[in-house]
Scaffold this motif. Structure first.
Motif, PDB file in Angstrom:
ATOM      1  N   GLY A   1      -0.695   1.205  -3.188  1.00 21.06           N
ATOM      2  CA  GLY A   1      -1.278   0.230  -2.931  1.00 21.06           C
ATOM      3  C   GLY A   1      -0.921  -0.545  -1.451  1.00 21.06           C
ATOM      4  O   GLY A   1       0.014   0.282  -0.804  1.00 21.06           O
ATOM      5  N   TYR A   2      -1.818  -1.159  -1.096  1.00 20.92           N
ATOM      6  CA  TYR A   2      -1.866  -1.575   0.289  1.00 20.92           C
ATOM      7  C   TYR A   2      -0.669  -2.317   0.755  1.00 20.92           C
ATOM      8  O   TYR A   2      -0.538  -2.740   2.108  1.00 20.92           O
ATOM      9  CB  TYR A   2      -3.297  -2.366   0.523  1.00 20.92           C
ATOM     10  N   SER A   3       0.182  -2.756   0.300  1.00 22.06           N
ATOM     11  CA  SER A   3       1.229  -3.630   0.690  1.00 22.06           C
ATOM     12  C   SER A   3       2.185  -2.529   1.485  1.00 22.06           C
ATOM     13  O   SER A   3       3.080  -3.213   2.262  1.00 22.06           O
ATOM     14  CB  SER A   3       2.118  -4.185  -0.478  1.00 22.06           C
ATOM     15  N   GLY A   4       2.211  -1.260   1.226  1.00 21.34           N
ATOM     16  CA  GLY A   4       2.983  -0.436   1.911  1.00 21.34           C
ATOM     17  C   GLY A   4       2.777  -0.282   3.576  1.00 21.34           C
ATOM     18  O   GLY A   4       3.580   0.136   4.327  1.00 21.34           O
ATOM     19  N   GLY A   5       1.538  -0.964   3.887  1.00 18.29           N
ATOM     20  CA  GLY A   5       0.977  -0.656   5.206  1.00 18.29           C
ATOM     21  C   GLY A   5       1.480  -1.693   6.190  1.00 18.29           C
ATOM     22  O   GLY A   5       0.896  -1.816   7.201  1.00 18.29           O
ATOM     23  N   GLY A   6       2.222  -2.692   5.652  1.00 17.39           N
ATOM     24  CA  GLY A   6       2.696  -3.826   6.291  1.00 17.39           C
ATOM     25  C   GLY A   6       1.470  -5.027   6.527  1.00 17.39           C
ATOM     26  O   GLY A   6       0.393  -4.864   5.949  1.00 17.39           O
ATOM     27  N   LYS A   7       1.828  -6.126   7.268  1.00 19.08           N
ATOM     28  CA  LYS A   7       1.093  -7.055   7.428  1.00 19.08           C
ATOM     29  C   LYS A   7      -0.360  -6.966   7.984  1.00 19.08           C
ATOM     30  O   LYS A   7      -1.444  -7.723   7.321  1.00 19.08           O
ATOM     31  CB  LYS A   7       1.960  -8.294   8.496  1.00 19.08           C
ATOM     32  N   ALA A   8      -0.718  -6.236   8.678  1.00 19.32           N
ATOM     33  CA  ALA A   8      -1.836  -5.861   9.045  1.00 19.32           C
ATOM     34  C   ALA A   8      -2.856  -5.394   8.058  1.00 19.32           C
ATOM     35  O   ALA A   8      -4.192  -5.930   7.878  1.00 19.32           O
ATOM     36  CB  ALA A   8      -1.932  -5.072  10.517  1.00 19.32           C
TER      37      ALA A   8
ATOM     38  N   HIS B   1      -2.234  -4.326  -4.858  1.00 24.86           N
ATOM     39  CA  HIS B   1      -1.264  -4.766  -3.973  1.00 24.86           C
ATOM     40  C   HIS B   1      -0.118  -3.675  -4.063  1.00 24.86           C
ATOM     41  O   HIS B   1       0.738  -3.564  -2.984  1.00 24.86           O
ATOM     42  CB  HIS B   1      -0.852  -5.871  -4.294  1.00 24.86           C
ATOM     43  N   ARG B   2       0.301  -3.192  -5.196  1.00 32.08           N
ATOM     44  CA  ARG B   2       1.559  -2.291  -5.246  1.00 32.08           C
ATOM     45  C   ARG B   2       1.259  -1.285  -6.208  1.00 32.08           C
ATOM     46  O   ARG B   2       0.389  -1.351  -7.128  1.00 32.08           O
ATOM     47  CB  ARG B   2       2.959  -3.398  -5.521  1.00 32.08           C
ATOM     48  N   GLY B   3       2.172  -0.131  -6.117  1.00 32.16           N
ATOM     49  CA  GLY B   3       1.909   0.845  -7.017  1.00 32.16           C
ATOM     50  C   GLY B   3       1.741   1.949  -6.127  1.00 32.16           C
ATOM     51  O   GLY B   3       1.006   2.048  -5.303  1.00 32.16           O
ATOM     52  N   MET B   4       2.133   3.399  -6.763  1.00 38.71           N
ATOM     53  CA  MET B   4       1.813   4.465  -6.095  1.00 38.71           C
ATOM     54  C   MET B   4       1.869   5.694  -6.903  1.00 38.71           C
ATOM     55  O   MET B   4       2.845   5.727  -8.244  1.00 38.71           O
ATOM     56  CB  MET B   4       3.193   4.782  -5.061  1.00 38.71           C
TER      57      MET B   4
ATOM     58  N   LEU C   1       6.848  -0.879  -3.371  1.00 40.74           N
ATOM     59  CA  LEU C   1       7.840  -1.824  -2.906  1.00 40.74           C
ATOM     60  C   LEU C   1       9.094  -1.791  -3.717  1.00 40.74           C
ATOM     61  O   LEU C   1      10.093  -2.700  -3.398  1.00 40.74           O
ATOM     62  CB  LEU C   1       7.091  -3.185  -2.820  1.00 40.74           C
ATOM     63  N   GLY C   2       9.181  -1.077  -4.662  1.00 38.49           N
ATOM     64  CA  GLY C   2      10.360  -0.826  -5.361  1.00 38.49           C
ATOM     65  C   GLY C   2      11.344   0.216  -5.012  1.00 38.49           C
ATOM     66  O   GLY C   2      12.049   0.384  -4.126  1.00 38.49           O
ATOM     67  N   LYS C   3      11.417   1.148  -5.917  1.00 42.00           N
ATOM     68  CA  LYS C   3      12.073   2.402  -5.698  1.00 42.00           C
ATOM     69  C   LYS C   3      11.613   2.944  -4.404  1.00 42.00           C
ATOM     70  O   LYS C   3      12.320   3.723  -3.663  1.00 42.00           O
ATOM     71  CB  LYS C   3      11.879   3.449  -6.587  1.00 42.00           C
ATOM     72  N   GLY C   4      10.230   2.629  -4.021  1.00 44.13           N
ATOM     73  CA  GLY C   4       9.813   3.234  -2.702  1.00 44.13           C
ATOM     74  C   GLY C   4      10.181   2.371  -1.500  1.00 44.13           C
ATOM     75  O   GLY C   4       9.831   2.902  -0.287  1.00 44.13           O
ATOM     76  N   ALA C   5      10.964   1.379  -1.593  1.00 45.41           N
ATOM     77  CA  ALA C   5      11.175   0.349  -0.409  1.00 45.41           C
ATOM     78  C   ALA C   5      12.570  -0.518  -0.774  1.00 45.41           C
ATOM     79  O   ALA C   5      13.666   0.133  -0.890  1.00 45.41           O
ATOM     80  CB  ALA C   5       9.890  -0.143   0.069  1.00 45.41           C
TER      81      ALA C   5
END
Length: 307
Positions: free
Chosen positions: A145-152, A200-203, A281-285
Motif C-alpha cells: 500500500g502507498y502509506s509506506g512511502g511517506g507523506k509525498a 492505503h495499507r497492506g503488503m 504499517l503494522g508488523k511492517g512498521a
C-alpha cells in the motif's frame, strides 16, 4: 511501573500509528513536544534525557542526528528508519527471528523494514535449518500500500486516483537489500522488485523457488513444516496450512499487526512460492516497534497490538 516514552517524529505516518497504540495504555507516559519545540535540538535533547524509551520515526539522516542528541542519556532507542538496521551495536527488532531475550535486553533496536519483514520471515528459518541453500540467487517480488512511502507518496496517490500501480527501484540497490541479505543469512544480495498499489495499507511479499534446480532444497511440505515449527506459539506470526487459490489485499483493510505466511508448491514438487501477507504499517512498521518496546519494558509482548 510507568515508562516514559518520547516519539521523535510523531507527526509522520509511523509515529502517529505508534502514538495511537501507546496513548491509551497506562504503562506508558508520553513526552510530547508542541509544534514550536518539535524541531528544536535543545527541546529534543531534553526529551531524550527525560525518557526511558525513545522511538525515532525520522528520515535516515535525522535518525543518525537524533542518536547523537541522545548521547549521555539513559534512554533506550528504537529506530524506525533504515539508518541502523545493519549497524554494529544495534539489535534487529524482529524478536521471532533474532530472539525475544536479545530484543528485551537491548539498548539500541533497529525496527525492520516492511518488505524485509516478510522476506526474512520466510527465508531465515529455512536457511538456518538447512532446508534451502544460503548461496542461491533469490528473487523477491512484493507489492505494498502507498502509506509506506511517506507523506509525498501518500499525497501523490490520493491526489491522482488514476494511478493503479507503481513499479520502482528499477536501478536495483534498494536500501532494504542489505538487511534482507544479512538477516536471512544469504551469501548474495537478493534481486528485489518492489511495487506500490492503490491501497492505503497492506503488503504481499513473495519468494519464488525453483526447487528442482537447487542441490540442497527440502520438499514443499518440509518447508511448510519447518516454518510451522519455527513460529509455533507465536501470537503474531502464523503459517497457514490451508492454501486459498488466491490471496487478496483489500483497499478497506483494517489495521493489523499479524504476519501470515504461506507455502505453495507445484504438484510435481519442482517449484514453490513462499508468500507473506502483512500490514506495512503494522508488523511492517508501527506494530513491530510496539512489540519491541513491550519486550524492552518487560511487558507482555503483544500488549496494545491488533491481532
Amino acid at each position: 511501573m510507568t515508562h516514559t516514552v518520547f516519539i521523535d517524529g510523531a507527526a509522520g505516518t509511523t509515529g502517529l500509528e505508534i502514538l495511537d497504540r501507546l496513548a491509551p495504555r497506562a504503562e506508558f507516559e508520553l513526552i510530547v513536544l508542541d509544534e514550536a519545540q518539535r524541531k528544536s535540538a535543545d527541546a529534543r535533547r531534553d526529551a531524550y534525557q527525560a525518557a526511558d524509551f525513545a522511538v525515532l520515526c525520522l528520515p535516515d539522516d535525522a535518525a543518525i542526528e537524533a542518536v547523537a542528541l541522545a548521547e549521555g542519556s539513559k534512554v533506550r532507542i528504537i529506530d524506525a528508519s533504515s539508518a541502523h538496521r545493519v549497524a554494529p551495536g544495534w539489535t534487529y527488532g524482529f524478536p521471532e527471528v533474532v530472539g525475544r531475550d536479545k530484543v528485551a535486553a537491548a539498548t539500541r533496536v533497529s525496527n525492520p523494514g516492511c518488505y524485509p519483514t516478510g522476506f526474512i520471515a520466510l527465508l531465515a528459518p529455512l536457511i538456518r535449518n538447512g532446508l534451502l541453500p544460503a548461496d542461491w540467487p533469490y528473487t523477491c517480488h512484493a507489492v505494498s500500500g502507498y502509506s509506506g512511502g511517506g507523506k509525498a507518496l501518500i499525497a501523490r496517490f490520493e491526489e491522482d486516483q488514476d494511478i493503479a500501480y507503481r513499479d520502482y527501484a528499477m536501478t536495483l540497490g534498494h536500501k532494504h537489500v542489505p538487511e534482507m541479505r544479512e538477516y536471512a543469512g544469504l551469501a548474495h544480495q537478493p534481486l528485489f522488485a518492489p511495487a506500490v498499489i492503490a491501497a492505503h495499507r497492506g503488503m504481499v511479499v513473495e519468494v519464488p523457488l525453483h526447487l528442482s534446480l537447487m542441490e540442497r532444497a527440502a520438499p514443499v511440505d518440509g518447508l511448510r513444516d519447518c516454518l510451522g515449527d519455527f513460529y509455533a506459539g507465536s501470537a503474531v506470526v502464523s503459517v497457514n496450512q490451508e492454501l486459498p487459490d488466491e490471496l487478496l489485499l483489500r483497499a478497506s483493510m483494517a489495521p493489523s499487526d499479524r504476519l501470515e505466511l504461506f507455502v505453495y508448491g507445484a504438484r510435481d514438487g519442482t517449484q514453490a512460492r513462499l508468500v507473506a501477507r502483512l500490514d506495512n504499517l503494522g508488523k511492517g512498521a508501527s506494530g513491530a516497534a510496539v512489540q519491541s518496546l513491550n519486550l524492552m519494558a518487560g511487558l507482555p509482548e503483544t500488549a496494545g497490538l491488533s491481532l
